[in-house]
Design a protein around this motif. Structure first.
Motif, mmCIF file in Angstrom:
data_model
loop_
_atom_site.group_PDB
_atom_site.id
_atom_site.type_symbol
_atom_site.label_atom_id
_atom_site.label_comp_id
_atom_site.label_asym_id
_atom_site.label_seq_id
_atom_site.Cartn_x
_atom_site.Cartn_y
_atom_site.Cartn_z
ATOM 1 N N ALA A 154 0.831 -1.207 0.000
ATOM 2 C CA ALA A 154 0.000 0.000 0.000
ATOM 3 C C ALA A 154 0.863 1.254 0.000
ATOM 4 O O ALA A 154 0.523 2.254 -0.652
ATOM 5 C CB ALA A 154 -0.923 -0.007 1.221
ATOM 6 N N ILE A 155 1.982 1.204 0.699
ATOM 7 C CA ILE A 155 2.891 2.363 0.738
ATOM 8 C C ILE A 155 3.490 2.595 -0.636
ATOM 9 O O ILE A 155 3.553 3.729 -1.130
ATOM 10 C CB ILE A 155 3.990 2.143 1.794
ATOM 11 N N ASP A 156 3.951 1.518 -1.304
ATOM 12 C CA ASP A 156 4.483 1.665 -2.663
ATOM 13 C C ASP A 156 3.413 2.230 -3.595
ATOM 14 O O ASP A 156 3.705 3.034 -4.489
ATOM 15 C CB ASP A 156 4.948 0.310 -3.195
ATOM 16 N N ALA A 157 2.160 1.807 -3.386
ATOM 17 C CA ALA A 157 1.078 2.233 -4.266
ATOM 18 C C ALA A 157 0.656 3.677 -4.024
ATOM 19 O O ALA A 157 -0.042 4.268 -4.852
ATOM 20 C CB ALA A 157 -0.123 1.309 -4.092
ATOM 21 N N LYS A 158 1.066 4.274 -2.898
ATOM 22 C CA LYS A 158 0.711 5.663 -2.616
ATOM 23 C C LYS A 158 1.286 6.609 -3.662
ATOM 24 O O LYS A 158 0.762 7.698 -3.888
ATOM 25 C CB LYS A 158 1.210 6.065 -1.220
ATOM 26 N N GLY A 203 4.427 6.472 8.138
ATOM 27 C CA GLY A 203 4.401 7.600 9.068
ATOM 28 C C GLY A 203 4.879 8.908 8.472
ATOM 29 O O GLY A 203 5.014 9.900 9.191
ATOM 30 N N VAL A 204 5.136 8.916 7.146
ATOM 31 C CA VAL A 204 5.595 10.146 6.469
ATOM 32 C C VAL A 204 4.429 10.740 5.685
ATOM 33 O O VAL A 204 3.771 10.029 4.912
ATOM 34 C CB VAL A 204 6.772 9.837 5.515
ATOM 35 N N PRO A 205 4.141 12.031 5.836
ATOM 36 C CA PRO A 205 3.010 12.656 5.137
ATOM 37 C C PRO A 205 3.119 12.522 3.620
ATOM 38 O O PRO A 205 4.223 12.558 3.056
ATOM 39 C CB PRO A 205 3.101 14.128 5.568
ATOM 40 N N ARG A 224 13.573 11.314 7.160
ATOM 41 C CA ARG A 224 14.615 10.554 7.871
ATOM 42 C C ARG A 224 14.059 9.728 9.020
ATOM 43 O O ARG A 224 14.751 8.866 9.547
ATOM 44 C CB ARG A 224 15.697 11.502 8.404
ATOM 45 N N ARG A 225 12.821 9.972 9.392
ATOM 46 C CA ARG A 225 12.230 9.210 10.496
ATOM 47 C C ARG A 225 11.766 7.821 10.066
ATOM 48 O O ARG A 225 11.545 6.953 10.898
ATOM 49 C CB ARG A 225 11.038 9.978 11.082
ATOM 50 N N HIS A 226 11.601 7.599 8.756
ATOM 51 C CA HIS A 226 10.938 6.351 8.341
ATOM 52 C C HIS A 226 11.710 5.077 8.700
ATOM 53 O O HIS A 226 11.073 4.056 8.986
ATOM 54 C CB HIS A 226 10.572 6.400 6.844
#
Length: 334
Positions: A154-158, A203-205, A224-226
């Protein structure tokens, strides 16, 4: 009735003969006349139960048991002490040493058979219970892993420009591990870890992930937080060895100028150093929202240029050798 494997350890040939006569028809017995011989037999295969004489010359039962417990797989192996003494102090001493029970010599055949049968029944029950627990744990971890993989996809698909990124990084990482001589199990392990390396981007906007221009310092701080976010999400997935390390440290640099912990050289876990090269190569050879994909020769030269600064030189050398030999190529991203 199922036969069990029992190791009998006693310096007395008479005692060994008596035990063999009493238990030989019901169980498979291995005999050892000293602690040293017992340890050698354990390295050849583990029994279901050990009967161990407490008082032996050279290496007594106490030291033998201590050394047995230090052998991988023998931490919970049931041990019953043979002892000629009979007192509450002796019983307490045997239990404190880590034995499950003790039998006083000379022993009555009926008592020996009964105590052995009870102990083996209890051990069979423990193993069965542990097996069921392990299976349930695997089922829970598999469900958790499938859920996390769905999140990663899902993250890749964002972002249309990063679709398939994690899959490609996983493919490169496994190919590198195979080239470096890793076992099949370890290659499968790094493949699944690499699939999840960017899970912290949840967690990254979106406005930071999809920004077409250069990131501001504040936005880059969010990006850098990811690795830490991902590592914290995945740290309890015990079925993938090193998953927290691979996730948390895949943006560290060999020269110590990376993030989040500014690790340097071999302080960076090997699994993270491999994913770092695979991740960067795919980023360079993929079209992103802020630039077009780079030609593979340009990406190859960039890996070579940053060898020893951003990347582990040995990993870069292996990756370039694989490219030269045609073992891998830039995967299609469009």
């Amino acid at each position: 009735m199922e036969k069990h494997n029992i190791l009998i350890v006693d310096d007395s040939k008479t005692a060994l003969g008596a035990v063999r006569h009493i238990l030989g028809a019901e169980h498979r017995l291995a005999l050892a006349s000293s602690g040293e011989e017992a340890l050698q037999r354990l390295h050849e295969g583990l029994p279901d139960l050990i009967l161990l004489d407490l008082l032996m010359p050279y290496m007594d039962g106490r030291e033998t048991l201590e050394r047995i417990r230090a052998i991988p797989g023998c931490e919970k192996l049931p041990v019953i002490f043979f002892t000629a003494a009979q007192s509450t102090e002796t019983e307490a001493e045997c239990l404190e040493l880590g034995a499950c029970d003790f039998i006083t010599k000379p022993f009555a055949p009926e008592v020996l058979r009964s105590r052995i049968a009870n102990m083996l029944e209890l051990e069979d029950y423990r193993k069965d219970l542990q097996g069921r627990l392990d299976e349930k744990t695997r089922e829970v971890e598999e469900l958790a892993l499938q859920t996390i993989l769905a999140i990663a996809r899902a993250i890749d698909a964002k972002d249309e420009y990063t679709q398939g990124h994690s899959q490609r990084v996983a493919t490169y990482s496994r190919a590198l591990a195979e080239y470096l001589g890793w076992s099949e199990a370890d290659c499968d392990n790094i493949y699944h870890i690499a699939l999840l390396h960017d899970v912290g981007k949840i967690g990254v906007p979106d406005n930071v992930l999809k920004k077409r221009g250069h990131l501001t310092e504040e936005e880059f701080a969010l990006m850098r937080r990811h690795p830490d976010i991902g590592a914290d999400i995945l740290k309890d997935v015990k079925s993938l060895k090193g998953i927290e390390l691979g996730t948390r440290f895949h943006h560290e640099r060999f020269d110590g100028k990376g993030y989040p912990n500014k690790l340097k050289g071999e302080e960076i876990p090997l699994i993270a150093r491999i994913i770092c090269v695979a991740d960067t190569f795919d980023a360079m050879t993929s079209t992103r929202c802020y630039r077009n994909r780079l030609d593979i020769d340009v990406a190859r030269e960039e890996l070579r240029r940053c060898s020893g600064t951003q990347f582990d030189p040995e990993i870069v050398s292996a990756f370039l050798a694989m490219l030269d030999k045609g073992l891998i190529s830039a995967l299609q991203t469009e």
